[in-house]
Scaffold this motif. Structure first.
Motif, PDB file in Angstrom:
ATOM      1  N   LEU A   9      48.994  40.473  47.486  1.00  0.00           N
ATOM      2  CA  LEU A   9      48.606  41.778  48.026  1.00  0.00           C
ATOM      3  C   LEU A   9      49.647  42.226  49.035  1.00  0.00           C
ATOM      4  O   LEU A   9      50.027  41.459  49.920  1.00  0.00           O
ATOM      5  CB  LEU A   9      47.242  41.689  48.721  1.00  0.00           C
ATOM      6  CG  LEU A   9      46.095  41.121  47.895  1.00  0.00           C
ATOM      7  CD1 LEU A   9      44.874  40.918  48.774  1.00  0.00           C
ATOM      8  CD2 LEU A   9      45.772  42.022  46.726  1.00  0.00           C
ATOM      9  N   CYS A  47      49.346  43.389  43.741  1.00  0.00           N
ATOM     10  CA  CYS A  47      48.674  44.646  44.094  1.00  0.00           C
ATOM     11  C   CYS A  47      49.401  45.289  45.264  1.00  0.00           C
ATOM     12  O   CYS A  47      49.651  44.631  46.274  1.00  0.00           O
ATOM     13  CB  CYS A  47      47.229  44.388  44.486  1.00  0.00           C
ATOM     14  SG  CYS A  47      46.221  43.712  43.172  1.00  0.00           S
ATOM     15  N   CYS A  48      49.724  46.557  45.110  1.00  0.00           N
ATOM     16  CA  CYS A  48      50.453  47.297  46.143  1.00  0.00           C
ATOM     17  C   CYS A  48      49.693  48.575  46.498  1.00  0.00           C
ATOM     18  O   CYS A  48      48.773  48.976  45.812  1.00  0.00           O
ATOM     19  CB  CYS A  48      51.842  47.700  45.635  1.00  0.00           C
ATOM     20  SG  CYS A  48      52.864  46.352  45.060  1.00  0.00           S
ATOM     21  N   SER A  56      51.472  51.543  37.369  1.00  0.00           N
ATOM     22  CA  SER A  56      51.365  50.197  36.831  1.00  0.00           C
ATOM     23  C   SER A  56      52.706  49.840  36.222  1.00  0.00           C
ATOM     24  O   SER A  56      53.291  50.631  35.481  1.00  0.00           O
ATOM     25  CB  SER A  56      50.264  50.150  35.768  1.00  0.00           C
ATOM     26  OG  SER A  56      50.144  48.849  35.246  1.00  0.00           O
ATOM     27  N   LEU A  65      50.355  46.368  40.094  1.00  0.00           N
ATOM     28  CA  LEU A  65      49.520  47.556  40.115  1.00  0.00           C
ATOM     29  C   LEU A  65      49.559  48.177  41.505  1.00  0.00           C
ATOM     30  O   LEU A  65      49.290  47.507  42.499  1.00  0.00           O
ATOM     31  CB  LEU A  65      48.078  47.183  39.758  1.00  0.00           C
ATOM     32  CG  LEU A  65      47.031  48.279  39.830  1.00  0.00           C
ATOM     33  CD1 LEU A  65      47.388  49.450  38.910  1.00  0.00           C
ATOM     34  CD2 LEU A  65      45.667  47.726  39.464  1.00  0.00           C
ATOM     35  N   THR A  66      49.924  49.441  41.562  1.00  0.00           N
ATOM     36  CA  THR A  66      49.874  50.192  42.809  1.00  0.00           C
ATOM     37  C   THR A  66      48.656  51.093  42.738  1.00  0.00           C
ATOM     38  O   THR A  66      48.545  51.953  41.856  1.00  0.00           O
ATOM     39  CB  THR A  66      51.150  51.034  42.999  1.00  0.00           C
ATOM     40  OG1 THR A  66      52.265  50.163  42.980  1.00  0.00           O
ATOM     41  CG2 THR A  66      51.113  51.788  44.314  1.00  0.00           C
ATOM     42  N   PHE A  67      47.719  50.863  43.640  1.00  0.00           N
ATOM     43  CA  PHE A  67      46.481  51.628  43.639  1.00  0.00           C
ATOM     44  C   PHE A  67      46.704  53.040  44.160  1.00  0.00           C
ATOM     45  O   PHE A  67      47.539  53.265  45.037  1.00  0.00           O
ATOM     46  CB  PHE A  67      45.423  50.923  44.490  1.00  0.00           C
ATOM     47  CG  PHE A  67      44.969  49.630  43.893  1.00  0.00           C
ATOM     48  CD1 PHE A  67      44.082  49.630  42.827  1.00  0.00           C
ATOM     49  CD2 PHE A  67      45.431  48.425  44.383  1.00  0.00           C
ATOM     50  CE1 PHE A  67      43.663  48.435  42.258  1.00  0.00           C
ATOM     51  CE2 PHE A  67      45.010  47.231  43.824  1.00  0.00           C
ATOM     52  CZ  PHE A  67      44.125  47.231  42.767  1.00  0.00           C
ATOM     53  N   VAL A  81      38.652  44.338  41.343  1.00  0.00           N
ATOM     54  CA  VAL A  81      39.560  43.518  40.535  1.00  0.00           C
ATOM     55  C   VAL A  81      38.892  42.177  40.272  1.00  0.00           C
ATOM     56  O   VAL A  81      38.471  41.492  41.208  1.00  0.00           O
ATOM     57  CB  VAL A  81      40.905  43.306  41.261  1.00  0.00           C
ATOM     58  CG1 VAL A  81      41.823  42.421  40.425  1.00  0.00           C
ATOM     59  CG2 VAL A  81      41.559  44.648  41.560  1.00  0.00           C
ATOM     60  N   VAL A  90      40.447  45.417  35.931  1.00  0.00           N
ATOM     61  CA  VAL A  90      40.360  46.348  37.053  1.00  0.00           C
ATOM     62  C   VAL A  90      39.364  47.436  36.660  1.00  0.00           C
ATOM     63  O   VAL A  90      39.569  48.141  35.679  1.00  0.00           O
ATOM     64  CB  VAL A  90      41.737  46.973  37.381  1.00  0.00           C
ATOM     65  CG1 VAL A  90      41.611  47.977  38.514  1.00  0.00           C
ATOM     66  CG2 VAL A  90      42.753  45.892  37.708  1.00  0.00           C
ATOM     67  N   GLU A  96      40.972  56.275  40.236  1.00  0.00           N
ATOM     68  CA  GLU A  96      41.631  55.028  39.782  1.00  0.00           C
ATOM     69  C   GLU A  96      41.191  54.710  38.360  1.00  0.00           C
ATOM     70  O   GLU A  96      40.002  54.789  38.033  1.00  0.00           O
ATOM     71  CB  GLU A  96      41.282  53.871  40.718  1.00  0.00           C
ATOM     72  CG  GLU A  96      42.112  52.630  40.471  1.00  0.00           C
ATOM     73  CD  GLU A  96      43.585  52.859  40.716  1.00  0.00           C
ATOM     74  OE1 GLU A  96      44.375  52.675  39.764  1.00  0.00           O
ATOM     75  OE2 GLU A  96      43.958  53.202  41.852  1.00  0.00           O
TER      76      GLU A  96
END
Length: 103
Positions: A9, A47-48, A56, A65-67, A81, A90, A96
């Motif tokens: 993360l 995760c970013c 993605s 994956l960048t939210f 997740v 996810v 999202e």
């Protein structure tokens, strides 16, 4: 030295992916990518955040994956997740998207 899958993360991006927004990338992202790639078989997901539009991509074979941001849309945007071994699900809410990754 974990025998279990690892989820990394980070708030900022580790690669530009599909964007040219280099201001959003971690200053030493190249060094971090080398560490991730050296442990690629153990890392289930990266995760970013920070890049509000989300994306993605992959770092080697590692899904990254960048939210999407909470502050850019009308709906509350978040995700749950689930990690099951090296399989990732996810469940997206708001803006999202739902995603799944199998490795």
């Amino acid at each position: 030295n974990s025998s279990k899958p690892v989820v990394v993360l980070t708030h900022v991006l580790l690669t530009a992916g599909e964007t040219d927004e280099v201001d959003h990338i971690l200053n030493n992202a190249d060094e971090v990518q080398k560490i991730l790639l050296a442990n690629e078989e153990k890392i289930a997901l990266v995760c970013c955040g920070h890049y509000h539009w989300g994306m993605s991509e992959k770092i080697g074979s590692i899904p990254a994956l960048t939210f999407k941001a909470l502050c850019t849309g009308e709906a509350i945007t978040c995700a749950v997740v689930e990690v099951n071994g090296m399989n990732i699900t996810v469940k997206g809410f708001g803006d999202e998207e739902d995603r799944s990754y199998e490795r």
